[in-house]
Structure formats: structure tokens, C-alpha cells
Design a protein around this motif. Structure first.
Motif, PDB file in Angstrom:
ATOM      1  N   ALA B  49       0.842  -1.208   0.000  1.00  0.00           N
ATOM      2  CA  ALA B  49       0.000   0.000   0.000  1.00  0.00           C
ATOM      3  C   ALA B  49       0.874   1.253   0.000  1.00  0.00           C
ATOM      4  O   ALA B  49       0.569   2.244  -0.664  1.00  0.00           O
ATOM      5  CB  ALA B  49      -0.930  -0.010   1.209  1.00  0.00           C
ATOM      6  N   GLY B  50       1.985   1.188   0.741  1.00  0.00           N
ATOM      7  CA  GLY B  50       2.902   2.329   0.816  1.00  0.00           C
ATOM      8  C   GLY B  50       3.566   2.619  -0.518  1.00  0.00           C
ATOM      9  O   GLY B  50       3.715   3.778  -0.917  1.00  0.00           O
ATOM     10  N   ARG B  51       3.963   1.552  -1.231  1.00  0.00           N
ATOM     11  CA  ARG B  51       4.618   1.769  -2.537  1.00  0.00           C
ATOM     12  C   ARG B  51       3.630   2.277  -3.574  1.00  0.00           C
ATOM     13  O   ARG B  51       3.993   3.028  -4.478  1.00  0.00           O
ATOM     14  CB  ARG B  51       5.296   0.481  -3.025  1.00  0.00           C
ATOM     15  CG  ARG B  51       6.597   0.115  -2.327  1.00  0.00           C
ATOM     16  CD  ARG B  51       7.586   1.253  -2.266  1.00  0.00           C
ATOM     17  NE  ARG B  51       7.397   2.067  -1.072  1.00  0.00           N
ATOM     18  CZ  ARG B  51       7.879   3.297  -0.920  1.00  0.00           C
ATOM     19  NH1 ARG B  51       8.558   3.875  -1.882  1.00  0.00           N
ATOM     20  NH2 ARG B  51       7.682   3.968   0.193  1.00  0.00           N
ATOM     21  N   ALA B  53       1.120   4.254  -2.880  1.00  0.00           N
ATOM     22  CA  ALA B  53       0.964   5.688  -2.572  1.00  0.00           C
ATOM     23  C   ALA B  53       2.169   6.482  -3.078  1.00  0.00           C
ATOM     24  O   ALA B  53       2.033   7.602  -3.570  1.00  0.00           O
ATOM     25  CB  ALA B  53       0.785   5.889  -1.070  1.00  0.00           C
ATOM     26  N   ALA B  54       3.379   5.891  -2.963  1.00  0.00           N
ATOM     27  CA  ALA B  54       4.588   6.599  -3.414  1.00  0.00           C
ATOM     28  C   ALA B  54       4.584   6.743  -4.935  1.00  0.00           C
ATOM     29  O   ALA B  54       4.909   7.809  -5.470  1.00  0.00           O
ATOM     30  CB  ALA B  54       5.841   5.850  -2.954  1.00  0.00           C
ATOM     31  N   ALA B  57       2.227   9.420  -5.862  1.00  0.00           N
ATOM     32  CA  ALA B  57       2.777  10.757  -5.604  1.00  0.00           C
ATOM     33  C   ALA B  57       3.688  11.169  -6.755  1.00  0.00           C
ATOM     34  O   ALA B  57       3.715  12.335  -7.159  1.00  0.00           O
ATOM     35  CB  ALA B  57       3.555  10.766  -4.284  1.00  0.00           C
ATOM     36  N   ILE B 185      14.110  12.669 -10.285  1.00  0.00           N
ATOM     37  CA  ILE B 185      13.571  12.969  -8.956  1.00  0.00           C
ATOM     38  C   ILE B 185      14.180  11.979  -7.989  1.00  0.00           C
ATOM     39  O   ILE B 185      14.281  10.791  -8.294  1.00  0.00           O
ATOM     40  CB  ILE B 185      12.031  12.821  -8.959  1.00  0.00           C
ATOM     41  CG1 ILE B 185      11.405  13.962  -9.758  1.00  0.00           C
ATOM     42  CG2 ILE B 185      11.475  12.797  -7.535  1.00  0.00           C
ATOM     43  CD1 ILE B 185       9.916  13.807  -9.983  1.00  0.00           C
ATOM     44  N   ARG B 186      14.630  12.486  -6.840  1.00  0.00           N
ATOM     45  CA  ARG B 186      15.191  11.569  -5.849  1.00  0.00           C
ATOM     46  C   ARG B 186      14.052  10.927  -5.059  1.00  0.00           C
ATOM     47  O   ARG B 186      13.266  11.626  -4.435  1.00  0.00           O
ATOM     48  CB  ARG B 186      16.117  12.327  -4.890  1.00  0.00           C
ATOM     49  CG  ARG B 186      17.226  11.457  -4.337  1.00  0.00           C
ATOM     50  CD  ARG B 186      17.952  12.103  -3.194  1.00  0.00           C
ATOM     51  NE  ARG B 186      18.349  13.485  -3.435  1.00  0.00           N
ATOM     52  CZ  ARG B 186      19.541  13.824  -3.921  1.00  0.00           C
ATOM     53  NH1 ARG B 186      20.424  12.921  -4.200  1.00  0.00           N
ATOM     54  NH2 ARG B 186      19.825  15.105  -4.085  1.00  0.00           N
ATOM     55  N   LEU B 187      13.970   9.600  -5.146  1.00  0.00           N
ATOM     56  CA  LEU B 187      12.882   8.877  -4.481  1.00  0.00           C
ATOM     57  C   LEU B 187      13.374   8.379  -3.128  1.00  0.00           C
ATOM     58  O   LEU B 187      14.337   7.624  -3.070  1.00  0.00           O
ATOM     59  CB  LEU B 187      12.462   7.682  -5.354  1.00  0.00           C
ATOM     60  CG  LEU B 187      11.333   6.820  -4.819  1.00  0.00           C
ATOM     61  CD1 LEU B 187       9.999   7.530  -4.955  1.00  0.00           C
ATOM     62  CD2 LEU B 187      11.301   5.476  -5.541  1.00  0.00           C
ATOM     63  N   PRO B 188      12.707   8.774  -2.034  1.00  0.00           N
ATOM     64  CA  PRO B 188      13.143   8.251  -0.733  1.00  0.00           C
ATOM     65  C   PRO B 188      12.818   6.758  -0.622  1.00  0.00           C
ATOM     66  O   PRO B 188      11.867   6.282  -1.238  1.00  0.00           O
ATOM     67  CB  PRO B 188      12.340   9.065   0.276  1.00  0.00           C
ATOM     68  CG  PRO B 188      11.170   9.591  -0.468  1.00  0.00           C
ATOM     69  CD  PRO B 188      11.568   9.711  -1.911  1.00  0.00           C
ATOM     70  N   ASP B 189      13.623   6.044   0.163  1.00  0.00           N
ATOM     71  CA  ASP B 189      13.378   4.612   0.363  1.00  0.00           C
ATOM     72  C   ASP B 189      12.097   4.410   1.156  1.00  0.00           C
ATOM     73  O   ASP B 189      11.680   5.294   1.900  1.00  0.00           O
ATOM     74  CB  ASP B 189      14.526   3.988   1.162  1.00  0.00           C
ATOM     75  CG  ASP B 189      15.812   3.984   0.358  1.00  0.00           C
ATOM     76  OD1 ASP B 189      15.737   4.037  -0.882  1.00  0.00           O
ATOM     77  OD2 ASP B 189      16.883   3.927   0.985  1.00  0.00           O
ATOM     78  N   PRO B 190      11.512   3.221   1.060  1.00  0.00           N
ATOM     79  CA  PRO B 190      10.416   2.887   1.982  1.00  0.00           C
ATOM     80  C   PRO B 190      10.957   2.890   3.412  1.00  0.00           C
ATOM     81  O   PRO B 190      12.177   2.807   3.605  1.00  0.00           O
ATOM     82  CB  PRO B 190      10.029   1.463   1.570  1.00  0.00           C
ATOM     83  CG  PRO B 190      10.627   1.239   0.217  1.00  0.00           C
ATOM     84  CD  PRO B 190      11.822   2.128   0.138  1.00  0.00           C
ATOM     85  N   ILE B 191      10.075   2.956   4.394  1.00  0.00           N
ATOM     86  CA  ILE B 191      10.541   2.887   5.782  1.00  0.00           C
ATOM     87  C   ILE B 191      11.073   1.476   6.068  1.00  0.00           C
ATOM     88  O   ILE B 191      10.724   0.519   5.375  1.00  0.00           O
ATOM     89  CB  ILE B 191       9.408   3.245   6.785  1.00  0.00           C
ATOM     90  CG1 ILE B 191       8.193   2.330   6.594  1.00  0.00           C
ATOM     91  CG2 ILE B 191       8.997   4.689   6.625  1.00  0.00           C
ATOM     92  CD1 ILE B 191       7.124   2.524   7.669  1.00  0.00           C
ATOM     93  N   GLU B 229      18.871   0.297   6.796  1.00  0.00           N
ATOM     94  CA  GLU B 229      17.562   0.266   7.448  1.00  0.00           C
ATOM     95  C   GLU B 229      16.680  -0.807   6.818  1.00  0.00           C
ATOM     96  O   GLU B 229      16.534  -0.848   5.602  1.00  0.00           O
ATOM     97  CB  GLU B 229      16.891   1.626   7.331  1.00  0.00           C
ATOM     98  CG  GLU B 229      17.520   2.643   8.259  1.00  0.00           C
ATOM     99  CD  GLU B 229      17.188   4.069   7.861  1.00  0.00           C
ATOM    100  OE1 GLU B 229      16.107   4.304   7.295  1.00  0.00           O
ATOM    101  OE2 GLU B 229      18.034   4.942   8.122  1.00  0.00           O
TER     102      GLU B 229
END
Lengths: 185, 296
Positions: B49-51, B53-54, B57, B185-191, B229
């Protein structure tokens, strides 16, 4: 000199990109009073400042990838947006007031704000404001900001306790804020 | 940031003020209207679900030209989103969640991708994006009520649905990264909490990547250390029919994200940055075969 954002910023950013609403709430809790204070200082209107604050956090939620934690802190990024919007508002108000008064005696150039918050003349303004601070405050600010020193190091170099260095910097910031806000409108 | 700029902003933000009323509830309501949060789902499906949403975005900032730019496999951004929708749809169908797009004909992912891409090309990129997201969110909501061990099939592969959804998470992550790279675009890693189960799936896939890569790992054991992480330690039996791991024959230490991406077909195994110990030939075989299961 680019300053990389702290770990907390990066984590909140990761969570917001991943669509985690509670992370947006945390960002709001942490930074809303600063952003509101900034917007209020420039607009001097609490309702407008609230709108701007709201909008700033919505921009971060809607377009989180526009923020890059490797290029600065979230606080500074949000502040930049808030400042730009607040200044835009003040200038639009000014234009509206002037045109309501009938024919203008003089016309201002329409202002296009640069992408970065500080155009060269604004940087000049800040430097001038720093120069006009009393010596004790000016030294403390210069060491902290231009010399990249910590509060403790500033204290050591000035031969005062850390707490004193801290309060001098805060006092200097407050004076600068007043000076800059005076000029803003 | 420039020290003058920082000083300027710090000065302007002295004397914090508080709005007369909290804007928080209003803010969160407004936020939902502007951008949909990650869909509510079971804890084990949250990484996916998080990916989603990313990716959404990233798509939100795409303008006309971006949609027709080639990302990977000769696919435009719109075709890439159609490809994600195609595979998500097959998994959705397998567990009884809603499937959007053309009716499912051939159920292998290559044919389904072809069908969905043909269908989406006649529509606007925004419609493609909307249906991909709607289907992904509906799948998430459907999974909220399913046990993680529910059997599911995708591309002829039978596995519990929680493994399938982690594979969808990895693929969505990788393709979002592909698209972000093209858009600079710099994509932040998932948590970390989302990376870890994805890395765990990758570790558990190694016996199969060995097998599909044509190397017999039966009876051998790998000690895997993934750093960063969401990383961790794994002891993996390299034969698909092995009863369990034994004493490690080789040890690989690598960055967790790079390792996940290697299994997803990103990066060259030959110069993959890793520390190898023990049976080096075995360790190199593990890395060389790691992308064996990756598909577009």
C-alpha cells in the motif's frame, strides 16, 4: 553550503511519500507554530496566516517528492514556501489597494520572486541587518551562522557560558526578525 | 543551505505564534481531498500500500511529456502503469478482488500486460493512473479481511497471498524508482518496517533463483547479512527441497536495498557490491543467479 536534513526529517518524508497521514499530522504538530509565526510576521493578519499555514502543509502532502532532504531541512523548505506565499499575498494586497485608490501616481514593476527565497538583494539586506546589530549579538550570530559553530563553541570563543551564547543568538534573531519584517511590508 | 538563507529564515521564525484554533483536523481533511493516503489494509500488505501511494505521488507531478517518455522495456510511463495494473489485476482476480480494465483473457502476465496496455493506450494517462490506483486500493481493502496464508496464483506460481503482495511491493518500488530516475527525482526509500519483509521474501526466494539460474544449491547453506535500514541476518538453505539450513558454506554481506533490486533485475551481478566469505564460488553463484526470477 548544503545542509543535509536530520534523520527525523528523512523518516517523516519517507512516511509522507508512502501515504502515511499520521506523519503529516506529526509534521504539523512540530512545525505549525513556526510556519504560522512566519506567515503572521509578514502578513500581519491571523486569518491569512492560518490559510497560508494550511496551504504550506497541504503542498508538502500533495507533492512530497518536491522536497529533497539531501538539500536542506524540512523546516527551511516549508518556511521558504510560507514566506513566498506570504510575500505574494502582501504584494497582491498592495496592488489591490493602490488600484482602488484610483489612478496611480507611480507604477511598481510587477515582481517575480526567484525560485530561491533569497535573491541577491535580500541576502544583502540580511547582511546589513546583521551588521547593524550591537557587537556582542553580531559576533555571536556570525560565529553560529557564518562560522558554523555550535552554541558551546560560540560560548568558548566569546568567553561566555553556553547559555549566554544561546540567549545572545536568540536575542539577535529576534532583533533581525523585527528589522526584516519592518522592511517587508 | 546558504548560511544567510538559514539565518534569514530562522530570524523570521523567531517568536513562534500559535493559531487561534488548531488547524490540524481541517488540515487532515483537506489532505485527503488533495492526495489519497495509503489504502487501509492488513499489516502484512502495508508495504505494498505504501509503494502504491509513493508511485501515485510521483505520477501526480507528471506532465504531458512525462507520460510519453520511455521508462523501461521500451514502455512509456503510461504503459508502465498499465503493466503494474495488469499484474495487480491478475493477483486481484486470484483472490476475488475487483479487476479493472479489459476482461481477463490469457492469464499470464505478458499477455495480460499486452491487453491492458492496448486498452489503456486509447485512454488518457490520468484514466490509466486512476484505474491502476483504484484497483490497487480495492485489492488492499480486500486483503484487510484475508488470512495472510490464503493461497494465490500469479503467473502459474502458487504461493500464500502475503508473499505475492510483497513481490508486488518490490515490483512497484522498482518501477517507481525507474520512473523517478527518468524524471530526475530523488525517491526516498520505503521505511525500514516495509523494507524488511520485502528483503525477507528476497532471501527466501534464493533457493528458487538458484534453481531457475541452473545452479544446484541443494544441501548448501548461505549466511546472508543485509545492511542498512530494514536489513537483517538470514540463514538460507539453498536447495528448494532442503529440510532446513545447516552450517553456512558461504557468507554474503550487502546493502539491503541493492540486494532487493538485484533480485528485481536491477544491477549487474558481476560487479554487485558485496563482501563474500567462505565458499566464494558458491557466493558468486548466488549473486549471479539472483535476478533469475525477475520479469519486466
Amino acid at each position: 553550503m548544503p545542509v543535509e536534513a536530520p534523520y527525523d526529517d528523512r523518516l517523516l518524508h519517507q512516511r509522507v511519500v508512502g501515504g502515511d497521514e499520521s506523519a503529516l499530522g506529526e509534521v504539523y504538530d512540530r512545525l505549525s507554530s513556526l510556519i504560522f509565526g512566519l506567515a503572521l510576521r509578514v502578513t500581519r493578519d491571523r486569518v491569512i496566516a492560518e490559510d497560508i499555514t494550511q496551504e504550506v502543509f497541504l503542498v508538502f502532502w500533495e507533492r512530497p517528492l518536491a522536497f529533497d532532504p539531501e538539500r536542506g531541512t524540512l523546516r527551511a523548505w516549508l518556511a521558504t514556501i510560507a514566506h513566498r506565499r506570504a510575500v505574494d499575498h502582501v504584494r497582491a494586497e498592495e496592488r489591490r489597494r493602490v488600484s482602488a485608490l484610483g489612478p496611480r501616481l507611480f507604477e511598481r514593476e510587477p515582481v517575480r520572486l526567484e525560485d530561491t527565497v533569497l535573491a541577491a538583494d535580500e541576502a544583502q539586506r540580511v547582511r546589513r541587518a546583521v551588521t547593524s546589530l550591537p557587537d556582542g549579538l553580531r559576533e555571536a550570530v556570525e560565529l553560529a551562522y557564518f562560522g558554523g559553530r555550535t552554541y558551546r563553541q560560540v560560548g568558548e570563543e566569546l568567553g561566555v557560558p553556553e547559555g549566554t551564547a544561546k540567549s545572545r543568538i536568540r536575542l539577535a534573531l529576534r532583533r533581525l526578525a523585527d528589522a526584516l519584517a519592518e522592511e517587508e511590508v | 543551505m546558504d548560511p544567510v538563507e538559514r539565518l534569514y529564515l530562522d530570524a523570521l521564525m523567531e517568536d513562534p505564534e500559535v493559531p487561534a484554533r488548531s488547524l490540524r483536523p481541517q488540515l487532515l481533511a483537506g489532505a485527503r481531498a488533495r492526495r489519497r493516503p495509503a489504502a487501509p489494509t492488513a499489516a502484512w500488505a502495508e508495504p505494498y500500500a505504501g509503494r502504491v501511494a509513493a508511485m501515485d505521488a510521483l505520477l501526480a507531478s507528471a506532465v504531458d511529456d512525462d507520460w510519453s517518455r520511455i521508462i523501461v522495456e521500451g514502455w512509456t510511463l503510461q504503459e508502465l502503469v498499465a503493466h503494474l495494473a495488469a499484474k495487480d489485476g491478475l493477483l486481484a482476480a486470484s483472490v476475488g478482488a475487483p479487476v479493472l480494465g479489459p476482461p481477463i483473457g490469457a492469464a499470464d502476465s505478458t499477455s495480460r500486460t499486452h491487453d491492458v496496455q492496448a486498452y489503456e493506450r486509447a485512454r488518457s494517462p490520468e484514466q490509466t493512473r486512476r484505474d491502476w490506483r483504484a484497483q490497487a486500493d480495492a485489492l488492499c481493502r480486500h486483503l484487510a479481511d484475508l488470512p495472510p496464508t490464503t493461497p494465490a496464483t500469479l503467473d502459474g506460481l502458487d504461493a500464500p497471498v502475503n508473499d505475492h503482495i510483497l513481490a508486488r511491493c518490490l515490483e512497484t518500488w522498482i518501477h517507481t524508482s525507474d520512473a523517478a530516475e527518468t524524471a530526475r527525482i530523488r525517491l526516498p526509500d520505503p521505511i525500514a518496517e516495509h523494507i524488511h519483509p520485502t528483503a525477507d521474501l528476497c532471501a527466501r526466494l534464493l533457493p528458487f533463483t538458484m534453481l531457475f539460474g541452473g545452479v544446484d544449491g541443494a544441501g548448501r547453506t548461505l549466511h546472508l547479512t543485509l545492511t542498512g535500514e530494514g536489513g537483517g541476518e538470514w540463514r538460507v538453505a539453498l536447495g528448494v527441497e532442503d529440510a532446513g539450513p545447516g552450517e553456512p558454506d558461504a557468507h554474503i554481506t550487502a546493502d539491503v536495498k541493492k540486494f532487493c533490486f538485484l533480485l528485481g533485475g536491477r544491477g549487474d551481478p558481476a560487479d554487485f557490491p558485496a563482501d563474500l566469505e567462505g565458499d566464494l564460488a558458491l557466493a558468486r553463484d548466488v549473486l549471479a543467479t539472483a535476478p533469475a526470477l525477475s520479469t519486466p
